[in-house]
Design an enzyme around this catalytic site. Structure first.
Site, PDB file in Angstrom:
ATOM      1  N   HIS A 184      -6.443 -10.010  -7.355  1.00 36.75           N
ATOM      2  CA  HIS A 184      -5.680  -9.687  -8.577  1.00 36.75           C
ATOM      3  C   HIS A 184      -6.252 -10.545  -9.701  1.00 36.75           C
ATOM      4  CE1 HIS A 184      -2.519  -8.396 -11.088  1.00 36.75           C
ATOM      5  NE2 HIS A 184      -1.465  -9.006 -10.554  1.00 36.75           N
ATOM      6  N   HIS A 242     -10.575  -0.359  -8.748  1.00 34.56           N
ATOM      7  CA  HIS A 242      -9.198  -0.587  -9.166  1.00 34.56           C
ATOM      8  C   HIS A 242      -8.304   0.385  -8.424  1.00 34.56           C
ATOM      9  CE1 HIS A 242      -5.741  -1.212 -11.772  1.00 34.56           C
ATOM     10  NE2 HIS A 242      -6.351  -2.309 -12.171  1.00 34.56           N
ATOM     11  N   ASP A 249     -11.854  -7.474 -15.229  1.00 34.22           N
ATOM     12  CA  ASP A 249     -12.335  -8.803 -14.886  1.00 34.22           C
ATOM     13  C   ASP A 249     -13.850  -8.930 -14.861  1.00 34.22           C
ATOM     14  OD1 ASP A 249      -9.955 -10.148 -14.617  1.00 34.22           O
ATOM     15  OD2 ASP A 249      -9.586  -9.244 -12.668  1.00 34.22           O
TER      16      ASP A 249
HETATM   17  N1  CMC Z   1     -17.038  -3.362  -3.935  1.00 35.17           N
HETATM   18  C1  CMC Z   1     -17.490  -2.591  -2.914  1.00 35.17           C
HETATM   19  N2  CMC Z   1     -16.753  -1.638  -2.318  1.00 35.17           N
HETATM   20  C2  CMC Z   1     -15.497  -1.478  -2.772  1.00 35.17           C
HETATM   21  C3  CMC Z   1     -14.975  -2.242  -3.827  1.00 35.17           C
HETATM   22  C4  CMC Z   1     -15.803  -3.215  -4.429  1.00 35.17           C
HETATM   23  N3  CMC Z   1     -15.378  -3.961  -5.429  1.00 35.17           N
HETATM   24  N4  CMC Z   1     -13.698  -1.852  -4.065  1.00 35.17           N
HETATM   25  C5  CMC Z   1     -13.444  -0.879  -3.187  1.00 35.17           C
HETATM   26  N5  CMC Z   1     -14.531  -0.647  -2.400  1.00 35.17           N
HETATM   27  C6  CMC Z   1     -14.658   0.372  -1.365  1.00 35.17           C
HETATM   28  C7  CMC Z   1     -13.916  -0.014  -0.112  1.00 35.17           C
HETATM   29  O1  CMC Z   1     -14.721  -0.717   0.778  1.00 35.17           O
HETATM   30  C8  CMC Z   1     -13.514   1.348   0.403  1.00 35.17           C
HETATM   31  O2  CMC Z   1     -14.640   1.927   0.997  1.00 35.17           O
HETATM   32  P1  CMC Z   1     -14.499   2.829   2.341  1.00 35.17           P
HETATM   33  O3  CMC Z   1     -13.700   4.015   1.899  1.00 35.17           O
HETATM   34  O4  CMC Z   1     -15.880   3.115   2.746  1.00 35.17           O
HETATM   35  O5  CMC Z   1     -13.744   1.957   3.322  1.00 35.17           O
HETATM   36  C9  CMC Z   1     -13.201   2.149  -0.851  1.00 35.17           C
HETATM   37  O6  CMC Z   1     -14.026   1.550  -1.861  1.00 35.17           O
HETATM   38  C10 CMC Z   1     -11.740   2.099  -1.270  1.00 35.17           C
HETATM   39  O7  CMC Z   1     -11.343   0.731  -1.373  1.00 35.17           O
HETATM   40  P2  CMC Z   1      -9.880   0.191  -1.163  1.00 35.17           P
HETATM   41  O8  CMC Z   1      -9.957  -1.250  -0.759  1.00 35.17           O
HETATM   42  O9  CMC Z   1      -9.117   1.128  -0.274  1.00 35.17           O
HETATM   43  O10 CMC Z   1      -9.287   0.321  -2.618  1.00 35.17           O
HETATM   44  P3  CMC Z   1      -7.969  -0.371  -3.142  1.00 35.17           P
HETATM   45  O11 CMC Z   1      -7.379   0.538  -4.160  1.00 35.17           O
HETATM   46  O12 CMC Z   1      -7.099  -0.836  -2.033  1.00 35.17           O
HETATM   47  O13 CMC Z   1      -8.554  -1.696  -3.820  1.00 35.17           O
HETATM   48  C11 CMC Z   1      -9.211  -3.329  -5.349  1.00 35.17           C
HETATM   49  C12 CMC Z   1      -8.552  -1.958  -5.181  1.00 35.17           C
HETATM   50  C13 CMC Z   1      -9.169  -3.718  -6.835  1.00 35.17           C
HETATM   51  C14 CMC Z   1      -8.433  -4.392  -4.560  1.00 35.17           C
HETATM   52  C15 CMC Z   1     -10.676  -3.246  -4.843  1.00 35.17           C
HETATM   53  O14 CMC Z   1     -11.405  -2.274  -5.567  1.00 35.17           O
HETATM   54  C16 CMC Z   1     -11.378  -4.600  -4.881  1.00 35.17           C
HETATM   55  O15 CMC Z   1     -11.262  -5.377  -3.935  1.00 35.17           O
HETATM   56  N6  CMC Z   1     -12.158  -4.880  -5.984  1.00 35.17           N
HETATM   57  C17 CMC Z   1     -12.777  -6.161  -6.126  1.00 35.17           C
HETATM   58  C18 CMC Z   1     -11.758  -7.180  -6.626  1.00 35.17           C
HETATM   59  C19 CMC Z   1     -11.419  -6.979  -8.070  1.00 35.17           C
HETATM   60  O16 CMC Z   1     -12.280  -6.802  -8.924  1.00 35.17           O
HETATM   61  N7  CMC Z   1     -10.106  -7.044  -8.379  1.00 35.17           N
HETATM   62  C20 CMC Z   1      -9.620  -6.976  -9.757  1.00 35.17           C
HETATM   63  C21 CMC Z   1      -8.727  -5.813  -9.979  1.00 35.17           C
HETATM   64  S1  CMC Z   1      -8.453  -5.514 -11.719  1.00 35.17           S
HETATM   65  C22 CMC Z   1      -7.515  -6.841 -12.243  1.00 35.17           C
HETATM   66  C23 CMC Z   1      -6.104  -6.760 -11.847  1.00 35.17           C
HETATM   67  O17 CMC Z   1      -5.406  -5.823 -12.291  1.00 35.17           O
HETATM   68  O18 CMC Z   1      -5.681  -7.626 -11.079  1.00 35.17           O
END
Ligand code: CMC
Length: 428
Positions: free
Chosen positions: A268, A307, A363
């Site tokens: 986050h 996101h 971010d």
């Molecule tokens: N890099 C590589 N692969 C990713 C990433 C990433 N940053 N984010 C998601 N994926 C992949 C993930 O591995 C999955 O692939 P597969 O379907 O093959 O298993 C797919 O994309 C879907 O990911 P998810 O984890 O199910 O998506 P989510 O909606 O649960 O996660 C997230 C959202 C923001 C936690 C995630 O994209 C992430 O970890 N990003 C990096 C951390 C980050 O930048 N966070 C800041 C968010 S914005 C600020 C805020 O509002 O807090």
């Protein structure tokens, strides 16, 4: 049959049910009538991490993740970033309308008179170890403020609520700056109430021997923009924490400390810290392709990308990229920006990221601005918490004023052991 209903057939019993659809949603409690027997509790919806559950009706922030749209109270984030100030935007979030000139002047005065902290707060902060993480300090000190303002527990009194809103918006930047001064081991700088919100914050952070701190106007502007962009983001993890904790009717200081704790996590508000560490680890533009390949092999994430809601370019990322250029024009070019730009270029063309709709989020560039201001990565989530305080409080007020809200209490699907008898220690 009314058009705005949905008919559900329970194949276990053959019974059908008509459930109203309102604003594109059914009420989860309407599912409870679907039972297989008299003593059945009723059908639950199972939604870990709330992927498809609306927890509230809200009039504060609208996001259309597919189209990359973010609006506060109907106003596009791009227009607010260009024309508004953080305090005006905070007023908009809290009260629902842009202030008139008189209202804005009164609001600015009211916030400004609350920027000072009780001296005991300062002594409390001095008790932390020299290397205490500033976010741990911020969370603790915000909770501790509840002991200075015991009347804040009267959350059902609207005037009292509003007073705490003003106090928190005013005092969180002061606490934030004190955490930074503490980490440097230099004296805390008291607020300068002749300066605007962002300028005063820069003064509390960076003023040393000079009698009057005069911040660089470009930096003040970039910080105001960053604060506006981070002010609210509807029902994200920390805001849900604020509402959930606040729903127990605890005072807003403790609720906000909980929200800030949620923001601290690397998925986050801690993400910008993770982005900068990642950029430093990559180190140079030449090493970007190799890093992208490692992400695709599942060896780590491309931090600052992806996101839960935006499946398009995060509109805040676009504005921050512009602000980054303005800041670097003053502070000098940072080679990490080249690494970030190259990462973004490759990722936006790569099938792995394209097919998963992974775009830069807020971010991705904010860390570069904070680094250009000379801030250590530990301060990054603190910088996020300052403006988000306004959003948390607007959402907290909305929750308390919403007659439909009660104490937050999700259900579970129990999958543990059935009943069994206690086994004495010697017999296990
Ligand atoms: N890099 C590589 N692969 C990713 C990433 C990433 N940053 N984010 C998601 N994926 C992949 C993930 O591995 C999955 O692939 P597969 O379907 O093959 O298993 C797919 O994309 C879907 O990911 P998810 O984890 O199910 O998506 P989510 O909606 O649960 O996660 C997230 C959202 C923001 C936690 C995630 O994209 C992430 O970890 N990003 C990096 C951390 C980050 O930048 N966070 C800041 C968010 S914005 C600020 C805020 O509002 O807090």
């Amino acid at each position: 049959m009314p058009a705005d209903t949905i008919t559900i057939t329970d194949n276990r019993t053959g019974k059908t049910y008509e459930v109203p659809v309102s604003d594109g949603a059914i009420r989860a409690t309407d599912l409870r009538q679907i039972r297989v027997s008299e003593d059945d509790f009723g059908l639950l919806s199972y939604d870990p991490a709330f992927l498809n559950t609306a927890s509230t009706r809200s009039g504060i922030t609208e996001i259309d993740g597919d189209r990359g749209i973010l609006r506060y109270r109907g106003y596009p984030i791009e227009q607010l970033a260009e024309h508004s100030t953080f305090l005006e935007t905070a007023y908009l979030l809290v009260f629902g309308e842009l202030p008139t000139a008189t209202e804005l002047a009164a609001w600015t005065d009211e916030i400004t008179v609350h920027t000072f902290l009780h001296e005991n707060t300062k002594r409390l902060m001095e008790g932390f170890r020299y290397d205490a993480h500033p976010m741990g300090m911020l969370i603790s000190v915000v909770a501790a403020l509840s002991t200075f303002y015991p009347e804040a527990k009267n959350v059902e009194d609207p005037d009292n609520r509003l007073l705490q809103v003003k106090r928190l918006i005013a005092k969180v930047p002061t606490i934030a700056a004190f955490t930074y001064r503490h980490s440097l081991g230099v004296p805390y700088v008291y607020p300068d109430n002749e300066l605007g919100f962002a300028a005063n914050f820069l003064s509390m952070m960076f003023r040393m021997a000079e009698p009057k701190y005069r911040p660089e106007p470009a930096l003040v502007h970039a910080l105001e923009v960053l604060f506006i962009l981070h002010a609210d983001h509807e029902q994200n993890c920390s805001t849900s924490a604020m509402r959930s904790i606040g729903s127990s009717l605890v005072n807003p200081y403790c609720a906000l400390a909980g929200a800030a704790a949620a923001l601290f996590g690397p998925l986050h508000g801690g993400a910008n810290e993770a982005v900068l560490r990642m950029l430093e680890r990559i180190g140079s533009v030449e090493r970007v392709p190799e890093f992208i390949e490692s992400v695709k092999r599942g060896e780590g994430r491309l931090m600052g990308f992806g996101h839960r809601v935006y499946k398009n370019y995060d509109p805040r990322a676009r504005i921050i990229k512009q602000a980054t250029d303005e800041v670097l024009a003053v502070t000098g070019r940072n080679p990490l920006l080249d690494v970030a730009v190259e990462l973004e270029r490759i990722a936006l063309e790569d099938e792995y990221f394209v097919s998963r709709q992974l775009y830069p989020n807020v971010d991705f560039y904010s860390g570069i601005i904070y680094r250009a201001l000379g801030l250590p990565v530990e301060m990054f989530p603190v910088m996020f918490a300052i403006p988000r305080t306004a959003g948390w409080l607007a959402q907290w007020r909305e929750m308390l004023e919403d007659p439909e809200q009660k104490i937050a209490r999700p259900r579970q699907l129990y999958v543990g052991s059935g009943v069994r008898d206690y086994v004495p220690l010697g017999s296990r």
